[in-house]
Write an enzyme that holds these catalytic residues in place. Structure first.
Site, PDB file in Angstrom:
ATOM      1  N   GLY A 263      36.140  39.157  40.632  1.00  0.00           N
ATOM      2  CA  GLY A 263      36.541  39.586  39.298  1.00  0.00           C
ATOM      3  C   GLY A 263      35.823  38.778  38.246  1.00  0.00           C
ATOM      4  N   ASP A 381      50.344  32.599  29.003  1.00  0.00           N
ATOM      5  CA  ASP A 381      49.565  33.837  29.149  1.00  0.00           C
ATOM      6  C   ASP A 381      50.072  34.640  30.342  1.00  0.00           C
ATOM      7  OD1 ASP A 381      47.706  35.609  28.241  1.00  0.00           O
ATOM      8  OD2 ASP A 381      45.962  34.581  29.081  1.00  0.00           O
TER       9      ASP A 381
HETATM   10  N1  LIG Z   1      42.563  32.947  43.327  1.00  0.00           N
HETATM   11  C1  LIG Z   1      42.083  34.184  43.238  1.00  0.00           C
HETATM   12  N2  LIG Z   1      42.047  34.992  44.307  1.00  0.00           N
HETATM   13  C2  LIG Z   1      41.557  36.241  44.217  1.00  0.00           C
HETATM   14  N3  LIG Z   1      41.061  36.778  43.088  1.00  0.00           N
HETATM   15  C3  LIG Z   1      41.067  36.025  41.984  1.00  0.00           C
HETATM   16  C4  LIG Z   1      41.578  34.703  41.995  1.00  0.00           C
HETATM   17  N4  LIG Z   1      41.462  34.189  40.766  1.00  0.00           N
HETATM   18  C5  LIG Z   1      40.926  35.154  40.021  1.00  0.00           C
HETATM   19  N5  LIG Z   1      40.674  36.265  40.736  1.00  0.00           N
HETATM   20  C6  LIG Z   1      40.082  37.508  40.257  1.00  0.00           C
HETATM   21  O1  LIG Z   1      39.178  37.215  39.221  1.00  0.00           O
HETATM   22  C7  LIG Z   1      39.610  37.807  37.996  1.00  0.00           C
HETATM   23  C8  LIG Z   1      39.342  36.884  36.837  1.00  0.00           C
HETATM   24  O2  LIG Z   1      40.025  35.665  37.081  1.00  0.00           O
HETATM   25  P1  LIG Z   1      40.755  34.863  35.946  1.00  0.00           P
HETATM   26  O3  LIG Z   1      41.612  35.821  35.199  1.00  0.00           O
HETATM   27  O4  LIG Z   1      41.418  33.678  36.500  1.00  0.00           O
HETATM   28  O5  LIG Z   1      39.537  34.410  35.088  1.00  0.00           O
HETATM   29  P2  LIG Z   1      39.645  33.883  33.662  1.00  0.00           P
HETATM   30  O6  LIG Z   1      38.278  33.649  33.160  1.00  0.00           O
HETATM   31  O7  LIG Z   1      40.582  32.738  33.642  1.00  0.00           O
HETATM   32  O8  LIG Z   1      40.317  35.136  33.006  1.00  0.00           O
HETATM   33  P3  LIG Z   1      40.956  35.282  31.623  1.00  0.00           P
HETATM   34  O9  LIG Z   1      39.916  36.044  30.904  1.00  0.00           O
HETATM   35  O10 LIG Z   1      42.198  36.082  31.897  1.00  0.00           O
HETATM   36  O11 LIG Z   1      41.225  33.940  31.075  1.00  0.00           O
HETATM   37  C9  LIG Z   1      41.074  38.128  38.203  1.00  0.00           C
HETATM   38  O12 LIG Z   1      41.462  39.230  37.451  1.00  0.00           O
HETATM   39  C10 LIG Z   1      41.156  38.391  39.691  1.00  0.00           C
HETATM   40  O13 LIG Z   1      40.800  39.730  39.969  1.00  0.00           O
END
Ligand SMILES: Nc1ncnc2c1ncn2[C@@H]1O[C@H](COP(=O)(O)OP(=O)(O)OP(=O)(O)O)[C@@H](O)[C@H]1O
Length: 659
Positions: A263, A381
């Site tokens: 993701g 969040d």
């Molecule tokens: N531990 C995990 N296991 C499996 N998939 C994950 C995991 N962490 C994140 N993902 C996938 O990656 C995507 C993005 O992760 P995450 O939301 O943590 O990133 P972020 O940059 O912190 O996002 P945000 O924009 O919400 O702050 C998630 O929507 C999920 O699909």
């Protein structure tokens, strides 16, 4: 892209930030009470840039807005009937020529325009709030302000200098400033947050966890070894950032190999990680570092915040942190791999959840929140996209980039979160806010699970924020939900934060506590709701177990199956259920508006975790492939059910797993 999902691509983010140093592409909306005019809609950063959030403001019948533009390219909206007659608040919104809208921050008290918000200096990793908005669209918003902090924060160089210092022992190693220094590897707890450092970002103060000098090329930053590896220090000390690498051979000895993309988030990409020695998997959150790029620095800081917090948490409903690694160009954070994906993704693929699933997931979310709040930490969040589901149906709270430890004074004044899930007190930002904001967001998330959309989704962006902040309304609660569910949601969505129960109290609510009801209801509903086996094939359309739950009369009656008997439902052509397995892109940039027929993809969905949950619990099937066979004689195992439904509270010893 609809505003309620509102992921803004990094490209757009970068574009919008690059176009103007201060904000022709970061629109500013000022809301004040005195100029009625329902006209809305504007562009900024060029004629093509449309700000859809403002366009929808005109739909809000309870608020009248007028618009004007200020010299900085910001839109000024005014509203005529704000209860806060003398008050004006401004919303900084991102917009881009590409048509996507962003939302970068809000300075509610000053009413002044702010550009790309910068983080405040740290006091300590657990006391400070390093989180910054990255222009991530209608998704997570963050902006902190205090006069001193803003002064520093408005100058990135000053800010970075403020945060860093050269090791007074003369070893030349940049470290965290004295107020946020980490004690070193292997330590944990509130006094031991650690921060990764990239030598290219020398201005960004991030420590070397090894306490040794860098080799000039790459940095040994507590390289994670595979969870469960016998040689891994993390096996003995889970949840602690580990540097399981030979001190002389940093980085290249990583046992983890980067796999497919799982993701995208604000910061970068999340990949599957595979350990070729142990065969285990993890999720690798990777941020690319470019030394002179402000976005990289912000990303790094926010990720650092996430690391600091996550490394101190250990709870079955919170995603586990394994370690982090700093390479030449990337910071990688190693997390527990949660293969079911997010609740948001499941909603996209399968449609709204039925009540027993909501009940089960809510209980686990609450359990994680109770643990978190017991440590005086607010997530800020909570929403479907930040809640992951593992193949056994276990919930994992994720994305702690916005999380914050609340110190003695107990309130915060910053504006963080995702607008649609945001509590009124955060939007209004008057007297500060506290842990109760997560309870509001939980209520919103339950509505999201029940409807597959967030509350207020009929309004876009600013209109939704008006609705949250300036009206007395609460989001619409679907009538089909049980009375317990409605009561639970109403409690979460009380506008007065102090009236909201705590997470711990909510664990005792009948919606959560009525385990006997839950387990029976789970039997028929879960299978009905997620009728796919592990290989994606359809289970035989026979439902042999029926819920005896009579106080939740509406479970069977929703969606297109309303009014059908179980038998007639069972005999339907499985393809009739295509709506329920609508397959959409996993990318957060995907649009829920694409729920149209053209985007339906039948029978492509992966198995639903909740179904596996049922299967692995032995309720309906065994995991050896007999999941699809009805077994009318199957009797429930009360022990299994009890343990599965056991509430985790802060008083429960944290479960530790070998990693
Ligand atoms: N531990 C995990 N296991 C499996 N998939 C994950 C995991 N962490 C994140 N993902 C996938 O990656 C995507 C993005 O992760 P995450 O939301 O943590 O990133 P972020 O940059 O912190 O996002 P945000 O924009 O919400 O702050 C998630 O929507 C999920 O699909």
């Amino acid at each position: 892209m609809p505003a309620w999902w509102g992921k803004k691509s990094n490209k757009n983010k970068e574009e919008s930030q690059n176009r103007s140093p201060r904000g022709t592409s970061i629109g500013v909306i000022k809301l004040s009470p005195n100029k009625p005019d329902a006209t809305a809609g504007f562009s900024c950063g060029g004629a093509a840039g449309k700000m859809k959030v403002a366009a929808a403001a005109a739909d809000d019948k309870n608020n009248n807005y007028s618009k004007s533009f200020d010299g900085g390219g910001g839109l000024v909206l005014t509203t005529s009937n704000s209860p806060r007659a003398s008050r004006e608040f401004s919303v900084v919104v991102g917009c881009s020529g590409g048509g996507s809208s962003g939302f970068s921050g809000l300075d509610s008290d000053s009413g002044e325009k702010i550009g790309i918000p910068l983080p405040t200096p740290s006091i300590s990793p657990m006391q400070s709030d390093h989180v910054v908005g990255l222009g991530s669209g209608w998704h997570s918003v963050s902006s902190d302000s205090s006069s001193e902090d803003n002064q520093i924060a408005n100058d990135p160089v000053q800010f970075l200098a403020y945060r860093s210092y050269i090791d007074p022992r003369g070893q030349g190693e940049p470290r965290m400033n004295t107020r946020s220094r980490s004690p070193g590897p292997g330590s944990r707890g509130a006094t031991s947050p650690t921060s990764p450092l990239h030598h290219q970002l020398s201005a960004v103060s991030l420590e070397s966890p090894t306490g040794r000098k860098e080799d000039g090329k790459s940095v040994c930053h507590k390289l994670p070894l595979p969870p469960g590896s016998p040689t891994s220090p993390s096996a003995a000390l889970p949840s602690t950032r580990t540097c399981g690498v030979n001190e002389n051979t940093p980085f290249t000895l990583s046992k983890w190999r980067r796999g497919r993309l799982l993701g995208r988030g604000t910061f970068g990409h999340v990949y599957l990680g595979f350990n070729s020695e142990s065969g285990q998997m993890c999720a690798i959150k990777e941020v690319r570092l470019v030394s002179d790029d402000q976005t990289s620095k912000e990303s790094l800081k926010q990720l650092n915040q996430e690391i600091n917090l996550l490394s101190q948490l250990s709870h079955p409903n919170i995603v586990r942190y394994y370690g982090s690694e700093l390479g030449e160009e990337t910071l990688s954070v190693y997390l527990e791999y949660v293969s079911g994906g997010s609740i948001h993704k499941l909603l996209q693929e399968y449609g709204a959840f039925k009540e027993p699933v909501i009940q089960n997931y809510t209980r686990q979310i609450l359990s994680g929140l109770a643990y978190l709040h017991g440590r005086n930490t607010v997530h800020r969040d909570i929403k479907g996209a930040n809640i992951l589901v593992d193949p056994t149906g276990e919930i994992k709270l994720a994305d702690f980039g916005m999380a914050k430890h609340i110190t003695a004074c107990g309130t915060m004044l910053s504006f963080k979160g995702s607008p649609y899930w945001m509590a009124p007190e955060v939007v209004m930002n008057t007297n500060g806010y506290n842990l109760a904001v997560d309870i509001w967001s939980l209520g919103c998330t339950i509505l999201e699970m029940a409807t597959s959309k967030p509350p207020w989704n009929q309004y876009e962006g600013v209109a939704a924020i008006f609705k949250i902040g300036n009206s007395k309304d609460i989001p619409e609660i679907p009538d089909r939900l049980s009375n317990e569910a409605k009561s639970f949601i109403r409690l979460c969505l009380q506008r007065e934060p102090s009236a909201r129960p705590t997470a711990l109290q909510l664990l005792d609510h009948p919606f959560i506590h009525d385990q006997a009801t839950t387990r029976v209801a789970n039997i028929s509903i879960t299978k009905d709701a997620f009728p796919y086996t592990f290989d994606g094939s359809r289970t035989p359309p026979i439902l042999e177990l029926q819920s005896t739950r009579n106080n939740v009369p509406s479970f069977d009656g929703d969606y297109e199956m309303r009014g059908m008997t179980t038998t007639s439902r069972a005999l339907r052509n499985p393809r009739d259920n295509a709506r329920a397995i609508t397959s959409l892109p996993v990318s957060p940039c995907s649009s829920p508006l694409r729920y149209g027929a053209a985007h339906k993809s039948c029978f492509l969905s992966p198995p639903h975790p909740a179904y596996q949950f049922v299967g692995q619990s032995g309720y309906l099937c065994d995991i050896s492939g007999n999941a699809s066979r009805p077994n009318p004689k199957y009797t429930l195992d009360p022990w299994l059910q009890t343990s599965l439904l056991k509430v985790q509270t802060p008083s429960t010893p944290p479960r530790t797993r070998p990693i």
